[in-house]
Design a protein around this motif. Structure first.
Motif, PDB file in Angstrom:
ATOM      1  N   ILE A   1       0.821  -1.329   0.014  1.00 37.49           N
ATOM      2  CA  ILE A   1       0.101   0.137   0.085  1.00 37.49           C
ATOM      3  C   ILE A   1       0.917   1.183   0.134  1.00 37.49           C
ATOM      4  O   ILE A   1       0.720   2.198  -0.804  1.00 37.49           O
ATOM      5  CB  ILE A   1      -1.117  -0.201   1.234  1.00 37.49           C
ATOM      6  N   SER A   2       1.998   1.127   1.015  1.00 39.91           N
ATOM      7  CA  SER A   2       2.778   2.454   0.932  1.00 39.91           C
ATOM      8  C   SER A   2       3.434   2.721  -0.443  1.00 39.91           C
ATOM      9  O   SER A   2       3.824   3.920  -0.616  1.00 39.91           O
ATOM     10  CB  SER A   2       3.858   2.352   1.967  1.00 39.91           C
ATOM     11  N   ASN A   3       4.139   1.611  -1.008  1.00 39.09           N
ATOM     12  CA  ASN A   3       4.742   1.757  -2.195  1.00 39.09           C
ATOM     13  C   ASN A   3       3.782   1.825  -3.463  1.00 39.09           C
ATOM     14  O   ASN A   3       4.352   2.088  -4.733  1.00 39.09           O
ATOM     15  CB  ASN A   3       5.786   0.495  -2.327  1.00 39.09           C
ATOM     16  N   GLY A   4       2.472   1.691  -3.128  1.00 38.69           N
ATOM     17  CA  GLY A   4       1.524   1.850  -4.519  1.00 38.69           C
ATOM     18  C   GLY A   4       1.743   0.541  -5.412  1.00 38.69           C
ATOM     19  O   GLY A   4       1.371   0.818  -6.642  1.00 38.69           O
TER      20      GLY A   4
ATOM     21  N   ALA B   1      -4.190   0.272   5.094  1.00 33.17           N
ATOM     22  CA  ALA B   1      -2.988  -0.248   5.791  1.00 33.17           C
ATOM     23  C   ALA B   1      -3.502  -0.281   7.433  1.00 33.17           C
ATOM     24  O   ALA B   1      -4.214   0.379   7.639  1.00 33.17           O
ATOM     25  CB  ALA B   1      -1.973   0.905   5.948  1.00 33.17           C
ATOM     26  N   LEU B   2      -2.952  -1.331   7.830  1.00 38.78           N
ATOM     27  CA  LEU B   2      -3.160  -1.823   9.310  1.00 38.78           C
ATOM     28  C   LEU B   2      -1.806  -1.532  10.030  1.00 38.78           C
ATOM     29  O   LEU B   2      -0.794  -2.267  10.205  1.00 38.78           O
ATOM     30  CB  LEU B   2      -3.613  -3.368   9.298  1.00 38.78           C
ATOM     31  N   ARG B   3      -1.726  -0.294  10.629  1.00 42.69           N
ATOM     32  CA  ARG B   3      -0.480   0.062  11.546  1.00 42.69           C
ATOM     33  C   ARG B   3      -0.931   0.277  12.718  1.00 42.69           C
ATOM     34  O   ARG B   3       0.250   0.361  13.653  1.00 42.69           O
ATOM     35  CB  ARG B   3       0.093   1.175  10.808  1.00 42.69           C
ATOM     36  N   GLN B   4      -2.051   0.981  13.236  1.00 41.07           N
ATOM     37  CA  GLN B   4      -2.239   1.459  14.383  1.00 41.07           C
ATOM     38  C   GLN B   4      -2.881   0.560  15.563  1.00 41.07           C
ATOM     39  O   GLN B   4      -3.958   0.004  15.436  1.00 41.07           O
ATOM     40  CB  GLN B   4      -2.840   2.718  14.268  1.00 41.07           C
ATOM     41  N   GLY B   5      -1.908   0.200  16.466  1.00 37.29           N
ATOM     42  CA  GLY B   5      -2.555  -0.617  17.820  1.00 37.29           C
ATOM     43  C   GLY B   5      -3.658  -0.053  18.523  1.00 37.29           C
ATOM     44  O   GLY B   5      -3.631   1.195  18.431  1.00 37.29           O
ATOM     45  N   PRO B   6      -4.348  -0.625  19.294  1.00 40.45           N
ATOM     46  CA  PRO B   6      -4.195  -2.247  19.297  1.00 40.45           C
ATOM     47  C   PRO B   6      -4.675  -2.722  18.227  1.00 40.45           C
ATOM     48  O   PRO B   6      -5.418  -2.316  17.360  1.00 40.45           O
ATOM     49  CB  PRO B   6      -5.011  -2.553  20.591  1.00 40.45           C
ATOM     50  N   PHE B   7      -4.233  -4.201  18.125  1.00 43.17           N
ATOM     51  CA  PHE B   7      -4.780  -4.976  16.837  1.00 43.17           C
ATOM     52  C   PHE B   7      -5.709  -5.856  17.386  1.00 43.17           C
ATOM     53  O   PHE B   7      -5.899  -6.472  18.290  1.00 43.17           O
ATOM     54  CB  PHE B   7      -3.461  -5.467  16.173  1.00 43.17           C
ATOM     55  N   TYR B   8      -6.644  -6.349  16.298  1.00 41.85           N
ATOM     56  CA  TYR B   8      -7.817  -7.237  16.789  1.00 41.85           C
ATOM     57  C   TYR B   8      -8.013  -8.454  15.856  1.00 41.85           C
ATOM     58  O   TYR B   8      -7.463  -8.309  14.540  1.00 41.85           O
ATOM     59  CB  TYR B   8      -9.209  -6.478  16.724  1.00 41.85           C
ATOM     60  N   ALA B   9      -8.097  -9.804  16.384  1.00 41.12           N
ATOM     61  CA  ALA B   9      -8.294 -10.918  15.554  1.00 41.12           C
ATOM     62  C   ALA B   9      -9.760 -11.345  15.855  1.00 41.12           C
ATOM     63  O   ALA B   9     -10.058 -11.636  17.049  1.00 41.12           O
ATOM     64  CB  ALA B   9      -7.389 -11.854  16.043  1.00 41.12           C
TER      65      ALA B   9
END
Length: 561
Positions: A445-448, A462-470
């Motif tokens: 995503i960052s590099n297109g 993009a999935l970068r910001q915690g907390p993360f969930y499953a």
């Protein structure tokens, strides 16, 4: 003594001199199973001049009446045109080649596409209404009331697209709530308006064949009308269908009681079919023993269908030497849209490895989970995506069966970790695998760059910001069941629907339609394809059976021998 919940099927009754037999009823064409395929077969056979009798173990409807009422149609329907979409039978054929993968011949698939517009018009002539309004975004597991045309398959997925912009082909029957009951009610009414005879609360337990092994009728076990047992049978059957999604265990016990009632009170009725018998009793997802034998991976899946989907039509065909195919092919449904934000997350297996494109149709994803990942999978979100998903579930206008489970998973059952490594520990995943999956997704995503799994750019976030969930999207999920229905059935001649034996020779006097037979959806399901095939294969079988010459009497057979 406890009994099972499936129809008891016996070896065929063989009559060397059928004309000497006492028959309680006679007809030209006997249709076994009064769902959408059976109704279409009965209507077509009647309109071709045949005297038709249709029988059903319950009151008719089956899985068709419980469905969403979506008919997959294209090639330039009036609804597509009014919505501003261009489509051709050739474009429809090109797309469906991806989905069917040779399960039927190209000639049959082309005929299905060529006849798609006329078959939808035929349904409209039966009184079934369709419209052209699209839901926001065009793609969902099932559109809200007020929206009746949508992308019901993988048309928007880059790997499935043709050269032209993809049109929506999911035509949801207009009506409040699920459209299946609306569609079926019009088909049943069309049968009754034509004076087609019906025998309900009646199950075929064996076929009748003559000395040449031609199917000439059936032995039907019928509940006595207007009795306490019949009323109890109807009440329990209705309750079993109504409560299946809420209390499947209780409904299984109701089905056992139904079978016990039938074995105690049903009486035999011998019916002669002068031209042919059409089997259209649905699939076999409710046949526990058969699923265990041919598709054991799907024993834990939530069952999609109706009580009559016990494989009775399949077993009747096998009893007279018919051949079956793809009995191990089961459609498993794991929809992660809506909420429409969910496909922006990533799906990973038990190790934490990303394994599939999240924007594919639910049955495509469900198939990958069950066949490739042993039924285990997680959907990974980060803090912003979870917040966006909650908002959509609350205010997106979704159906309760879409929003309530989504909220329960997001708010109550999700696993949470401040970092991917912590989330991996809490879920038993491999830390390096999960971190690598997130890194590859975010970096593209960052590099297109194109998504590693082929997801379209508009479905990536993009999935970068915690907390993360499953979120647990496995077969074992108690909040969001992973449903399944069977796609295999009897082998048939693709020009007529006549049942074939192991040597590809026709079984005289026997036809099959809908999910009792191999058909258009028998490779991999997409919404609307089964009902569309019920119309296509039902009309095909009805017309072919009506055109048959009546079975010869014993004397005639000897004279021509």
């Amino acid at each position: 003594m406890s009994v099972g919940s499936i129809t008891q099927i016996s070896a065929p009754l063989r009559l060397r001199e059928p004309e000497q037999q006492r028959w309680e009823q006679e007809c030209d064409v006997l249709v076994v199973g009064w769902g959408a395929a059976g109704a279409c077969a009965a209507i077509e056979a009647h309109d071709q001049g045949a005297d038709v009798l249709v029988v059903d173990r319950f009151q008719g409807g089956g899985a068709s009446a419980k469905s969403g009422g979506v008919v997959y149609a294209g090639g330039g329907t009036a609804q597509q045109q009014r919505a501003g979409f261009a489509d051709t039978p050739e474009a429809m054929f090109d797309y469906l080649k991806h989905e069917t993968q040779g399960v039927i011949s190209d000639a049959t698939l082309k005929r299905f596409c060529d006849e798609s517009v006329s078959n939808l018009q035929w349904l409209e002539a039966m009184g079934t209404p369709y419209s052209h309004t699209l839901p926001p975004g065009g793609k969902t597991s099932y559109p809200q009331d007020g929206y009746y045309l949508y992308y019901s398959g993988n048309e928007l997925v880059p790997a499935y697209r043709g050269e032209l912009p993809p049109p929506p082909r999911g035509h949801r029957t207009v009506g409040k709530g699920h459209g299946g009951v609306v569609l079926y009610s019009h088909l049943q009414a069309a049968c009754r308006q034509r004076g087609i005879r019906s025998l309900t609360q009646s199950a075929v337990r064996r076929l009748v064949v003559n000395g040449e092994n031609q199917v000439i009728g059936a032995e039907i076990w019928s509940m006595p009308a207007d009795t306490k047992a019949a009323r109890l049978h109807a009440r329990w059957a209705q309750k079993a269908e109504k409560l299946q999604n809420l209390a499947p265990g209780y409904c299984n016990r109701l089905r056992q009681r139904l079978t016990a009632l039938e074995r105690k009170h049903a009486c035999p009725v011998l019916v002669r079919a002068r031209k042919g018998v059409v089997l259209s009793t649905g699939g076999f997802i409710f046949n526990k023993e058969l699923i265990k034998e041919v598709a054991p991976k799907y024993r834990r899946n939530f069952k999609i269908g109706a009580t009559g989907c016990d494989g009775s039509g399949l077993r009747l065909g096998l009893s007279v030497g018919a051949a079956s195919d793809r009995l191990d092919t089961v459609s498993a449904w794991r929809f992660i849209n809506p909420p429409q934000k969910w496909p922006k997350g990533i799906v990973v297996n038990a190790r934490g490895e990303r394994f599939y494109n999240e924007e594919v149709y639910g049955a495509t994803l469900g198939h990958a989970i069950c066949e490739e990942q042993n039924g285990k999978a997680w959907l990974i979100l980060d803090k912003p995506l979870r917040r966006q998903s909650i908002r959509q579930a609350l205010f997106g206008g979704y159906w309760w069966f879409q929003s309530v489970p989504a909220l329960a998973m997001l708010l109550l059952s999700a696993k949470k970790g401040a970092t991917p490594a912590e989330l991996a520990r809490k879920t038993g995943m491999d830390t390096a695998a999960l971190e690598a999956a997130l890194s590859a997704y975010n970096q593209a995503i960052s590099n297109g760059q194109p998504d590693p799994m082929g997801k379209s750019a508009e479905s990536c976030q993009a999935l970068r910001q915690g907390p993360f969930y499953a979120l647990d999207i496995s077969v074992s999920s108690g909040v969001l069941p992973l449903g399944a229905l069977t796609l295999g059935g009897l082998k048939v001649d693709e020009d007529s629907g006549q049942v074939l034996d192991a040597n590809a020779n026709p079984v005289k006097g026997l036809y099959a339609a809908g999910r009792t037979a191999i058909g258009i959806p028998s490779n991999l399901y997409i919404s609307g394809l089964s009902l569309a095939d019920c119309v296509f294969s039902g009309r095909r079988a009805g017309a072919a059976a009506a055109a048959e010459q009546p079975a010869a009497t014993h004397a005639e057979a000897l004279a021509t021998a």
